[in-house]
Enzyme design. Structure first.
Site, PDB file in Angstrom:
ATOM      1  N   ASP A 155     -67.214  85.022  -4.234  1.00  0.00           N
ATOM      2  CA  ASP A 155     -66.165  85.878  -3.669  1.00  0.00           C
ATOM      3  C   ASP A 155     -65.361  85.081  -2.639  1.00  0.00           C
ATOM      4  O   ASP A 155     -65.887  84.156  -2.007  1.00  0.00           O
ATOM      5  CB  ASP A 155     -66.821  87.096  -3.001  1.00  0.00           C
ATOM      6  CG  ASP A 155     -65.811  88.162  -2.607  1.00  0.00           C
ATOM      7  OD1 ASP A 155     -64.677  88.145  -3.129  1.00  0.00           O
ATOM      8  OD2 ASP A 155     -66.163  89.024  -1.779  1.00  0.00           O
ATOM      9  N   GLU A 156     -64.086  85.426  -2.481  1.00  0.00           N
ATOM     10  CA  GLU A 156     -63.205  84.783  -1.485  1.00  0.00           C
ATOM     11  C   GLU A 156     -63.216  83.257  -1.645  1.00  0.00           C
ATOM     12  O   GLU A 156     -63.377  82.509  -0.675  1.00  0.00           O
ATOM     13  CB  GLU A 156     -63.625  85.168  -0.050  1.00  0.00           C
ATOM     14  CG  GLU A 156     -63.656  86.661   0.230  1.00  0.00           C
ATOM     15  CD  GLU A 156     -62.269  87.268   0.405  1.00  0.00           C
ATOM     16  OE1 GLU A 156     -61.276  86.577   0.158  1.00  0.00           O
ATOM     17  OE2 GLU A 156     -62.194  88.443   0.793  1.00  0.00           O
ATOM     18  N   ARG A 213     -51.577  94.261   4.916  1.00  0.00           N
ATOM     19  CA  ARG A 213     -52.563  95.173   5.523  1.00  0.00           C
ATOM     20  C   ARG A 213     -52.014  96.607   5.556  1.00  0.00           C
ATOM     21  O   ARG A 213     -52.771  97.558   5.733  1.00  0.00           O
ATOM     22  CB  ARG A 213     -52.897  94.758   6.970  1.00  0.00           C
ATOM     23  CG  ARG A 213     -53.551  93.402   7.192  1.00  0.00           C
ATOM     24  CD  ARG A 213     -54.681  93.116   6.278  1.00  0.00           C
ATOM     25  NE  ARG A 213     -54.222  92.403   5.090  1.00  0.00           N
ATOM     26  CZ  ARG A 213     -54.915  92.289   3.967  1.00  0.00           C
ATOM     27  NH1 ARG A 213     -56.089  92.861   3.854  1.00  0.00           N
ATOM     28  NH2 ARG A 213     -54.432  91.623   2.935  1.00  0.00           N
ATOM     29  N   GLN A 228     -54.009  84.233   0.404  1.00  0.00           N
ATOM     30  CA  GLN A 228     -54.741  84.696   1.585  1.00  0.00           C
ATOM     31  C   GLN A 228     -55.680  83.615   2.126  1.00  0.00           C
ATOM     32  O   GLN A 228     -56.647  83.930   2.827  1.00  0.00           O
ATOM     33  CB  GLN A 228     -55.526  85.974   1.254  1.00  0.00           C
ATOM     34  CG  GLN A 228     -54.630  87.143   0.872  1.00  0.00           C
ATOM     35  CD  GLN A 228     -55.402  88.427   0.684  1.00  0.00           C
ATOM     36  OE1 GLN A 228     -55.913  89.014   1.638  1.00  0.00           O
ATOM     37  NE2 GLN A 228     -55.504  88.884  -0.552  1.00  0.00           N
ATOM     38  N   LYS A 252     -60.678  93.763  -6.005  1.00  0.00           N
ATOM     39  CA  LYS A 252     -61.496  92.622  -6.424  1.00  0.00           C
ATOM     40  C   LYS A 252     -62.994  92.911  -6.297  1.00  0.00           C
ATOM     41  O   LYS A 252     -63.783  92.477  -7.145  1.00  0.00           O
ATOM     42  CB  LYS A 252     -61.137  91.376  -5.607  1.00  0.00           C
ATOM     43  CG  LYS A 252     -61.578  91.393  -4.158  1.00  0.00           C
ATOM     44  CD  LYS A 252     -61.271  90.080  -3.484  1.00  0.00           C
ATOM     45  CE  LYS A 252     -61.690  90.110  -2.022  1.00  0.00           C
ATOM     46  NZ  LYS A 252     -63.152  90.298  -1.846  1.00  0.00           N
ATOM     47  N   THR A 253     -63.406  93.637  -5.251  1.00  0.00           N
ATOM     48  CA  THR A 253     -64.832  93.934  -5.084  1.00  0.00           C
ATOM     49  C   THR A 253     -65.338  94.795  -6.231  1.00  0.00           C
ATOM     50  O   THR A 253     -66.441  94.594  -6.750  1.00  0.00           O
ATOM     51  CB  THR A 253     -65.084  94.641  -3.738  1.00  0.00           C
ATOM     52  OG1 THR A 253     -64.574  93.829  -2.680  1.00  0.00           O
ATOM     53  CG2 THR A 253     -66.569  94.870  -3.509  1.00  0.00           C
TER      54      THR A 253
END
Length: 768
Positions: A226-227, A615, A257, A34-35
């Protein structure tokens, strides 16, 4: 140039980057890049002629903002990234508020209070109102005010809301509204804003001053967040206001998330995004670049049980990988031992470094058993996002009391606890006694026996006298009970446990859990026999000696060391590791007890499990214990419902972590031979030398009789002759305890003397 920065994108990522006009929601699954998409999209906007000054990008961490700027500069190869408004919500809004502050009645150079500053203001207000800070703990009051501001509830609205007032009344804090009003007025008078004000006042600015709103709506023609799943009410409202004119708003996030509701975040912000704007373009990033397909299969299946979600299915080209392992152990200490053993084995067999392993748990209090097991095996580790268990203030406070009881001369421990919980012995009184002790060359403890002799008077002198009597009272219990009984009395009679219990903030609850976990560890110490069933010294002094040895780790935890990472799942969000242990998967722990009574809470716990699973890159273990100590009692546990949601074909079910199973694994998978210098291989370790010395000084080893078969503990009585496989023949002198906890004093004669034996654990034969 366009071709160069689009080359590395997959089809979905490319769609997200090339969509320029109108609202866009990028549903970015875990590990989907995503970044990269967000930064490439900003670079594409600038490359397409959009002025960098017209772009606003909001993140949640300074690290993320810095990384985005660096990547954009690398793509464009020029300085345009400097002109972007990229930063955290708080930093960007602070810049705007500096410019517009006077409209709200604040100076341009207003002060920004950190948490300590805010607590100090609250303490002053409590003193002015003559309110006891034991009931209104500053940390709790601040968290309550913070929640109100993030929900855009003003002081006046807070006082008028009937539901809020009833809630405060039920918690015996009816003055909260008055404190909030005074706190807001005091900050305004001081020309100061706290962190939450940076959001609250930004919303107030845009709401009250239409010309300011219009100014920034036209300035920021493109808004990227973002997020987005982590935004709260205040952030959501400001974003919606800023993007209302051009509607070139791009949000990036993953509803699966969303795990920060305790901070005010609401998953509904991302779930309802399509309802907030017309013609929303939705792009799902489902290709995962991090994990194996086996790990993603588990993540997809479990999160699929949530009703409130944006459907997606993660996939990868990384290969199938190993099945995940679900590990059942008998106790939480066994769980810690299993994880430490597995790390040792994986390092040898697969050449992993320590830093390739992460142990993720639901609450910080769970770290204890893993810390102790790692230390015993000399595996270096670091606690991330928190302190090592034995370094936490509340744990050190209770241990300081216990150490003082064992050694009343210990000045450092006296200084730590003499006025905690608060009992009216101020710093000046303590300093006066310390000076006197140094001048006449005696201990502080001796001076405290006569506080009036060094000038203390009235309440201070009485408080010192009461403290001395309390410690003396505890010392009389040293020889009358075990370590747990005494520690429990200390926690209760000092008021330490009650003080922590009364703090209902998130941090206060964590501190209370940590003290309970310390008490649990002491309880387990007193009830756990050695391998022969013998109950060795279970005194407080023995326990403290063990803890001191365990916590003396030198520099193992330095930042630059190759260390195993331990952290809560919340702290692990955004990170990745080759090998992950998701531990403590038990009902009432994970999912948490507090989340079991409504769908929203349970679904957030499931999202938390999803985060822990995703993770892992290569290998994943999910562990749980049949029993663990909670509030001083050994509690039987059910496996978490999330384990039942893992399809059998994706995991190695029935993979148990008992000592016997671990030994079988080691025999089936022998450790890799160390090809380094073998000249030291045959030298005995310190442990082996100690065992050899002990063996040389011990009584001759007993050889069990040929027909040795252990008898039932319930059949044993005082006066019986018995045979122990190691200690030989003896006589039962006394038997104490309940049916599941029978403890016998057995005299084994000159060879071994009298020993305390747990009959339910030891293998004893009745001599008939």
């Amino acid at each position: 140039m366009q071709q160069s920065y689009l080359d590395g994108l997959n089809d979905s990522q490319r769609q997200a980057v090339l969509h320029i006009k109108g609202p866009l929601m990028i549903v970015a699954g875990a590990g989907s890049g995503k970044t990269k998409v967000l930064t490439t999209r900003i670079a594409h906007l600038i490359n397409g002629g959009v002025d960098a000054f017209r772009i606003l990008a909001l993140t949640f961490t300074n690290k993320a903002a810095a990384e985005m700027k660096e990547r954009i500069s690398h793509i464009l190869g020029n300085s345009e990234a400097r002109n972007l408004f990229i930063g955290t919500f708080h930093s960007v809004f602070a810049k705007i508020l500096r410019i517009e502050a006077e409209k709200l009645g604040y100076p341009k150079n207003f002060t920004i209070y950190d948490t300590d500053d805010a607590k100090s203001v609250i303490k002053t207000i409590l003193n002015e109102l003559n309110i006891d800070d034991k009931s209104y703990k500053p940390a709790y009051v601040l968290s309550r005010i913070s929640a109100a501001k993030n929900g855009l509830i003003s002081p006046a609205e807070y006082k008028q809301d009937q539901y809020i007032q009833q809630e405060d009344a039920r918690s015996n804090r009816p003055m909260m509204g008055d404190i909030y009003v005074r706190y807001a007025n005091r900050c305004f008078k001081n020309g100061a804003m706290d962190f939450d004000d940076l959001l609250y006042k930004m919303h107030e600015l845009l709401l009250k001053f239409p010309e300011v709103l219009s100014k920034y709506q036209n300035k920021f023609q493109y808004v990227l967040i973002d997020e987005y799943q982590d935004t709260n009410t205040a952030q959501y409202r400001v974003i919606k206001m800023l993007g209302a004119v051009h509607e070139n708003i791009c949000v990036v996030g993953d509803d699966a998330q969303s795990i920060y509701s305790f901070r005010g975040a609401t998953v509904q912000n991302i779930l309802q995004f399509k309802d907030d704007y017309n013609d929303v373009k939705v792009v799902k990033l489902e290709q995962n670049y991090r994990s194996t397909q086996s790990i993603l299969n588990v993540a997809n299946k479990v999160i699929g049980n949530n009703k409130n979600q944006i459907e997606k299915s993660l996939w990868t080209s990384n290969g199938e990988g190993e099945k995940i392992k679900i590990v059942r152990t008998m106790t939480d200490n066994d769980e810690g031992s299993f994880v430490a053993d597995a790390i040792s084995e994986m390092r040898l067999r697969h050449h992993y470094d320590n830093k390739d392993f992460a142990i993720l748990y639901r609450t910080n209090a769970q770290s204890r058993s893993f810390e102790e097991s790692l230390r015993r095996k000399n595996i270096p580790y670091k606690i991330y996002g928190g302190l090592s268990f034995y370094q936490r203030k509340e744990v050190k406070d209770l241990l300081a009391y216990l150490r003082l009881i064992v050694n009343e001369q210990d000045e450092e421990n006296i200084k730590r606890v003499i006025n905690y919980p608060v009992r009216g012995i101020g710093k000046s009184s303590l300093d006066r006694m310390l000076v006197a002790a140094n001048e006449i060359n005696v201990t502080l403890w001796e001076v405290m026996h006569n506080p009036t002799g060094v000038g203390l008077k009235g309440a201070s002198a009485n408080a010192v006298g009461d403290f001395v009597m309390m410690i003396k009272g505890f010392r009389t219990l040293l020889d009358k009970g075990n370590a747990y009984d005494l520690a429990y009395e200390v926690g209760k009679r000092t008021g330490l446990v009650k003080d922590l219990y009364n703090d209902k903030s998130v941090e206060g609850l964590a501190r209370y859990e940590n003290v309970q976990e310390l008490l649990n560890s002491i309880k387990e110490f007193t009830e756990t026999p050695n391998e022969d069933g013998e109950l060795t010294d279970k005194s407080l002094g023995s326990y403290l000696q063990q803890i001191t040895l365990l916590t003396d780790t030198g520099k193992d935890n330095d930042e630059d060391q190759d260390v195993v990472r331990l952290m809560t799942i919340h702290a692990a969000k955004g990170l990745e590791f080759p090998c992950v242990f998701s531990v403590g998967l038990e009902e009432n722990l994970f999912p948490s007890t507090m989340s079991l009574y409504d769908r929203e809470g349970l679904e957030e716990e499931r999202r938390l499990f999803y985060v822990s699973v995703t993770r892992a890159k290569d290998r994943l273990w999910i562990t749980y214990a049949n029993s663990r100590y909670r509030f001083g009692s050994l509690v039987s546990n059910e496996a978490s419902r999330f384990i039942a949601e893992v399809p059998p074909e994706f995991s190695e079910q029935n993979y148990t972590g008992t000592a016997g199973q671990q030994q079988q694994q080691k025999q089936a998978f022998p450790s890799r031979v160390n090809t380094k210098d073998k000249s030291l291989d045959n030298l005995p370790s310190l442990k082996q030398l100690a065992e050899k010395l002990q063996k040389n000084n011990a009584a001759p080893a007993h050889t069990p009789t040929a027909d040795f078969v252990p008898d039932n503990a319930a059949d044993m009585e005082v006066g019986m002759k018995i045979e122990h496989q190691k200690f030989g023949f003896g006589t039962i002198n006394t038997i104490e305890g309940g049916s599941n906890n029978l403890i016998a004093n057995i005299d084994f004669g000159a060879g071994h003397g009298e020993k305390k034996i747990m009959l339910n654990y030891a293998k004893l034969r009745i001599v008939r």
